[in-house]
Design a protein around this motif. Structure first.
Motif, PDB file in Angstrom:
ATOM      1  N   GLY A  79       0.777  -1.227   0.000  1.00 48.51           N
ATOM      2  CA  GLY A  79       0.000   0.000   0.000  1.00 48.51           C
ATOM      3  C   GLY A  79       0.809   1.277   0.000  1.00 48.51           C
ATOM      4  O   GLY A  79       0.269   2.350  -0.291  1.00 48.51           O
ATOM      5  N   SER A  80       2.090   1.168   0.335  1.00 50.19           N
ATOM      6  CA  SER A  80       2.958   2.351   0.361  1.00 50.19           C
ATOM      7  C   SER A  80       4.259   2.052  -0.373  1.00 50.19           C
ATOM      8  O   SER A  80       4.848   0.992  -0.181  1.00 50.19           O
ATOM      9  CB  SER A  80       3.273   2.757   1.803  1.00 50.19           C
ATOM     10  N   THR A  81       4.669   3.001  -1.187  1.00 52.12           N
ATOM     11  CA  THR A  81       5.932   2.864  -1.928  1.00 52.12           C
ATOM     12  C   THR A  81       6.772   4.113  -1.721  1.00 52.12           C
ATOM     13  O   THR A  81       6.245   5.204  -1.425  1.00 52.12           O
ATOM     14  CB  THR A  81       5.687   2.660  -3.429  1.00 52.12           C
ATOM     15  N   TYR A  82       8.064   3.957  -1.892  1.00 51.81           N
ATOM     16  CA  TYR A  82       9.017   5.018  -1.622  1.00 51.81           C
ATOM     17  C   TYR A  82      10.096   4.961  -2.715  1.00 51.81           C
ATOM     18  O   TYR A  82      10.489   3.876  -3.136  1.00 51.81           O
ATOM     19  CB  TYR A  82       9.664   4.820  -0.250  1.00 51.81           C
ATOM     20  N   TYR A  83      10.568   6.144  -3.138  1.00 52.27           N
ATOM     21  CA  TYR A  83      11.534   6.181  -4.233  1.00 52.27           C
ATOM     22  C   TYR A  83      12.636   7.213  -3.995  1.00 52.27           C
ATOM     23  O   TYR A  83      12.416   8.266  -3.389  1.00 52.27           O
ATOM     24  CB  TYR A  83      10.827   6.546  -5.547  1.00 52.27           C
ATOM     25  N   LYS A 133      12.143   8.628  -9.564  1.00 50.77           N
ATOM     26  CA  LYS A 133      10.699   8.847  -9.560  1.00 50.77           C
ATOM     27  C   LYS A 133      10.213   9.112 -10.978  1.00 50.77           C
ATOM     28  O   LYS A 133      10.803   9.891 -11.717  1.00 50.77           O
ATOM     29  CB  LYS A 133      10.339  10.020  -8.659  1.00 50.77           C
ATOM     30  N   GLY A 134       9.135   8.455 -11.337  1.00 51.41           N
ATOM     31  CA  GLY A 134       8.593   8.606 -12.677  1.00 51.41           C
ATOM     32  C   GLY A 134       9.217   7.678 -13.698  1.00 51.41           C
ATOM     33  O   GLY A 134       8.701   7.536 -14.811  1.00 51.41           O
ATOM     34  N   VAL A 140       8.995  -9.525  -5.328  1.00 51.91           N
ATOM     35  CA  VAL A 140       8.946  -8.084  -5.503  1.00 51.91           C
ATOM     36  C   VAL A 140       9.629  -7.754  -6.827  1.00 51.91           C
ATOM     37  O   VAL A 140      10.570  -8.440  -7.238  1.00 51.91           O
ATOM     38  CB  VAL A 140       9.613  -7.347  -4.323  1.00 51.91           C
ATOM     39  N   TYR A 141       9.130  -6.724  -7.475  1.00 52.18           N
ATOM     40  CA  TYR A 141       9.630  -6.335  -8.784  1.00 52.18           C
ATOM     41  C   TYR A 141      10.104  -4.884  -8.776  1.00 52.18           C
ATOM     42  O   TYR A 141       9.610  -4.067  -8.005  1.00 52.18           O
ATOM     43  CB  TYR A 141       8.533  -6.479  -9.845  1.00 52.18           C
ATOM     44  N   LEU A 142      11.036  -4.600  -9.662  1.00 53.71           N
ATOM     45  CA  LEU A 142      11.444  -3.222  -9.915  1.00 53.71           C
ATOM     46  C   LEU A 142      11.462  -3.019 -11.423  1.00 53.71           C
ATOM     47  O   LEU A 142      12.341  -3.515 -12.112  1.00 53.71           O
ATOM     48  CB  LEU A 142      12.821  -2.911  -9.327  1.00 53.71           C
ATOM     49  N   GLN A 143      10.426  -2.339 -11.914  1.00 55.75           N
ATOM     50  CA  GLN A 143      10.353  -2.013 -13.333  1.00 55.75           C
ATOM     51  C   GLN A 143      11.130  -0.724 -13.561  1.00 55.75           C
ATOM     52  O   GLN A 143      10.809   0.304 -12.960  1.00 55.75           O
ATOM     53  CB  GLN A 143       8.903  -1.839 -13.770  1.00 55.75           C
ATOM     54  N   MET A 144      12.122  -0.794 -14.426  1.00 54.39           N
ATOM     55  CA  MET A 144      12.998   0.351 -14.668  1.00 54.39           C
ATOM     56  C   MET A 144      12.867   0.779 -16.129  1.00 54.39           C
ATOM     57  O   MET A 144      13.218   0.017 -17.035  1.00 54.39           O
ATOM     58  CB  MET A 144      14.444  -0.009 -14.347  1.00 54.39           C
ATOM     59  N   ASN A 145      12.338   1.964 -16.327  1.00 51.33           N
ATOM     60  CA  ASN A 145      12.160   2.518 -17.668  1.00 51.33           C
ATOM     61  C   ASN A 145      13.050   3.741 -17.848  1.00 51.33           C
ATOM     62  O   ASN A 145      13.549   4.305 -16.882  1.00 51.33           O
ATOM     63  CB  ASN A 145      10.702   2.892 -17.901  1.00 51.33           C
TER      64      ASN A 145
END
Length: 130
Positions: free
Chosen positions: A57-61, A66-67, A80-85
């Motif tokens: 429910g909570s995320t931090y960057y 960010k974005g 857990v995943y980390l999508q990096m664009n």
């Protein structure tokens, strides 16, 4: 908590990668474990990248991601995943996933400090070429 991270690789600037971290524990259920991603570039200290609490429910960057990066979790898959664009050369580093057990009080939860995490994965290399 045992952690295994994978999904790193070599990508051109502007490209995308998705990191995954699979967790296993005989003591704690995954939905009681907060997860974080950190990275360490050569000659630099390990830095916080992103975190997600036990429920998702909570995320931090980190401000610089960010974005561009998105952390998520699938509690049914203990992953857990980390999508990096829009990756940049300065994102090049070894990425580590980390786990911390839910504290008794939410105010004791610190997603940003590596000292708050109890267990670490082995790291996966992300290289972004210019």
């Amino acid at each position: 908590v045992q952690l295994q991270a994978f999904g790193g690789g070599l990508v051109q600037a502007g490209g995308s990668l998705r990191l995954s971290c699979a967790a296993s524990s005989q003591t704690f259920s995954f939905d009681s474990i907060a997860m974080g991603w950190f990275r360490q570039a050569p000659g630099k200290e390990r830095e916080f990248v992103a975190a997600i609490n036990w429920s998702g429910g909570s995320t931090y960057y980190l401000d610089s991601v960010k974005g561009r990066f998105t952390i998520s979790r699938d509690n049914s898959k203990n992953t857990v995943y980390l999508q990096m664009n829009s990756l940049k050369p300065e994102d090049t580093a070894v990425y580590y996933c980390a786990a911390q057990v839910r504290p008794a009080f939410y105010s004791d939860y610190d997603p940003y400090s590596p000292r708050g995490y109890d267990d670490w994965g082995q790291g996966t290399q992300v290289t972004v070429s210019s």
